[in-house]
Design a protein around this motif. Structure first.
Motif, PDB file in Angstrom:
ATOM      1  N   ALA A 197       5.962  -0.746   8.620  1.00  0.00           N
ATOM      2  CA  ALA A 197       6.841  -1.612   9.460  1.00  0.00           C
ATOM      3  C   ALA A 197       7.702  -0.660  10.487  1.00  0.00           C
ATOM      4  O   ALA A 197       8.719  -0.387  10.378  1.00  0.00           O
ATOM      5  CB  ALA A 197       7.822  -2.321   8.656  1.00  0.00           C
ATOM      6  N   GLY A 198       6.660   0.192  11.147  1.00  0.00           N
ATOM      7  CA  GLY A 198       7.299   0.857  12.049  1.00  0.00           C
ATOM      8  C   GLY A 198       7.432   2.530  11.345  1.00  0.00           C
ATOM      9  O   GLY A 198       7.086   2.687  10.691  1.00  0.00           O
ATOM     10  N   LYS A 199       8.408   3.107  12.183  1.00  0.00           N
ATOM     11  CA  LYS A 199       8.699   4.268  11.631  1.00  0.00           C
ATOM     12  C   LYS A 199      10.100   4.853  11.569  1.00  0.00           C
ATOM     13  O   LYS A 199      11.119   4.288  12.016  1.00  0.00           O
ATOM     14  CB  LYS A 199       7.907   5.487  12.695  1.00  0.00           C
ATOM     15  N   LYS A 200      10.414   5.969  10.557  1.00  0.00           N
ATOM     16  CA  LYS A 200      11.990   6.359  10.518  1.00  0.00           C
ATOM     17  C   LYS A 200      11.509   7.772  10.844  1.00  0.00           C
ATOM     18  O   LYS A 200      11.177   8.625   9.831  1.00  0.00           O
ATOM     19  CB  LYS A 200      12.358   6.199   9.109  1.00  0.00           C
ATOM     20  N   GLY A 201      11.831   8.319  11.828  1.00  0.00           N
ATOM     21  CA  GLY A 201      11.687   9.614  12.393  1.00  0.00           C
ATOM     22  C   GLY A 201      10.055   9.915  12.390  1.00  0.00           C
ATOM     23  O   GLY A 201       9.378   9.039  13.275  1.00  0.00           O
ATOM     24  N   ARG A 202       9.536  10.603  11.702  1.00  0.00           N
ATOM     25  CA  ARG A 202       8.003  10.798  11.855  1.00  0.00           C
ATOM     26  C   ARG A 202       7.431  10.243  10.620  1.00  0.00           C
ATOM     27  O   ARG A 202       6.281  10.475  10.639  1.00  0.00           O
ATOM     28  CB  ARG A 202       7.744  12.379  11.729  1.00  0.00           C
ATOM     29  N   SER A 203       8.192   9.595   9.674  1.00  0.00           N
ATOM     30  CA  SER A 203       7.632   8.941   8.620  1.00  0.00           C
ATOM     31  C   SER A 203       7.385   7.442   8.610  1.00  0.00           C
ATOM     32  O   SER A 203       8.091   6.788   9.416  1.00  0.00           O
ATOM     33  CB  SER A 203       8.533   9.269   7.567  1.00  0.00           C
ATOM     34  N   TYR A 204       6.383   6.840   8.330  1.00  0.00           N
ATOM     35  CA  TYR A 204       6.304   5.570   8.155  1.00  0.00           C
ATOM     36  C   TYR A 204       7.095   4.768   7.312  1.00  0.00           C
ATOM     37  O   TYR A 204       7.445   5.237   6.133  1.00  0.00           O
ATOM     38  CB  TYR A 204       4.878   5.237   7.616  1.00  0.00           C
ATOM     39  N   LEU A 205       7.359   3.390   7.763  1.00  0.00           N
ATOM     40  CA  LEU A 205       8.445   2.821   6.982  1.00  0.00           C
ATOM     41  C   LEU A 205       7.383   1.714   6.253  1.00  0.00           C
ATOM     42  O   LEU A 205       6.522   1.152   6.884  1.00  0.00           O
ATOM     43  CB  LEU A 205       9.159   2.278   7.626  1.00  0.00           C
ATOM     44  N   TYR A 206       7.557   1.385   4.866  1.00  0.00           N
ATOM     45  CA  TYR A 206       6.688   0.589   4.032  1.00  0.00           C
ATOM     46  C   TYR A 206       7.496  -0.573   3.587  1.00  0.00           C
ATOM     47  O   TYR A 206       8.519  -0.421   3.263  1.00  0.00           O
ATOM     48  CB  TYR A 206       5.939   1.248   3.035  1.00  0.00           C
ATOM     49  N   THR A 207       6.862  -1.742   3.893  1.00  0.00           N
ATOM     50  CA  THR A 207       7.354  -2.875   2.858  1.00  0.00           C
ATOM     51  C   THR A 207       6.328  -3.436   1.912  1.00  0.00           C
ATOM     52  O   THR A 207       5.265  -3.331   2.438  1.00  0.00           O
ATOM     53  CB  THR A 207       7.936  -3.996   4.226  1.00  0.00           C
ATOM     54  N   VAL A 208       6.649  -4.256   1.032  1.00  0.00           N
ATOM     55  CA  VAL A 208       5.903  -4.828   0.284  1.00  0.00           C
ATOM     56  C   VAL A 208       5.066  -5.901   1.038  1.00  0.00           C
ATOM     57  O   VAL A 208       5.837  -6.935   1.468  1.00  0.00           O
ATOM     58  CB  VAL A 208       6.537  -5.402  -1.192  1.00  0.00           C
TER      59      VAL A 208
END
Length: 253
Positions: free
Chosen positions: A234-245
């Motif tokens: 669900a997009g990124k936070k900085g250089r990290s992926y954001l995950y959702t269930v």
């Protein structure tokens, strides 16, 4: 699905350690004890052990069901899986040390130390480092994974490169002590067990903290869970992926 049976598992330990399991001395075990105990637990009838199947040898084959006991190195099964999964249902049985006790063996003197408890405790999530090696097969409806959490005693040879000869040493054998729990990954939905209930929108670092994994192991786990549709990006936070269930993915193979 196999139902956990501690009594049968204990009987398997007794059977293997009583002498039915060949042992020719240090470094020459014909089959490691952990592997032998688990195989006997899964299928006590030796008639179905080491069965030739389509040019390979299956640890256990009964009818259209194959069981492969694999303590590590899942990559070595790729060719087998490619062939077996076309015609058989394959269950990979993966034993994980829940609590581990250590003994050290001095090959020169024959001395064996008193056992000590390792501070590290195993978790079912350890399976991800191995599943990554067979990632292309995980969506097959003919593949299941069966995780056994087992207390065990590990013996290692004092033949390492460090001054105390422990770093870089070779493992000699692992003796199962007690079956703690089992986890069955029969379909993609079952992989949801690896998502802590409080997780909503998270990075791999968040997941690592919630599951007590290293960030690298957490990234591997999320890579697998994403490929199976258990989590979405669900997009990124900085250089990290954001995950959702995932709401829709991961319901079936």
């Amino acid at each position: 699905m196999h139902i956990m049976d501690r009594k049968t598992f204990n009987q398997s330990i007794t059977k293997i350690l009583s002498g039915e399991h060949e042992n020719h001395g240090i470094g020459t075990l014909s089959e490691k004890t952990l592997h032998a105990v688990v195989k006997n637990y899964v299928e006590p009838d030796k008639t179905y052990h080491e069965v030739p199947v389509l040019g390979y040898v299956a640890d256990i084959c009964r009818g259209r069901n194959i069981y492969e006991i694999q303590t590590a190195n899942f990559h070595t099964m790729r060719k087998k899986l490619e062939i077996f999964l076309k015609e058989f249902h394959v269950t990979i049985v993966y034993p994980v040390p829940a609590v581990k006790w250590l003994r050290w063996i001095d090959e020169e003197t024959g001395e064996i130390t008193k056992r000590r408890k390792s501070p590290k405790k195993g978790t079912p999530s350890e399976v991800f480092k191995e599943l990554y090696k067979i990632k292309p097969f995980l969506k097959s409806p003919n593949l299941s994974v069966w995780i056994l959490m087992i207390d065990m005693e590990e013996s290692r040879l004092l033949n390492g490169w460090s001054e105390d000869r422990k770093k870089g040493s070779c493992r000699y054998d692992r003796i199962p002590l007690e079956l703690r729990e089992e986890h069955h990954l029969e379909c993609i939905q079952d992989y949801r067990m690896f998502i802590p209930p409080e997780m909503d929108c998270f990075t791999s670092k968040d997941y690592a903290k919630a599951t007590n994994l290293t960030v690298k192991r957490a990234q591997t786990a999320l890579n697998i869970l994403y490929s199976l549709g258990v989590v979405d990006r669900a997009g990124k936070k900085g250089r990290s992926y954001l995950y959702t269930v995932s709401d829709t993915g991961g319901d079936s193979i």
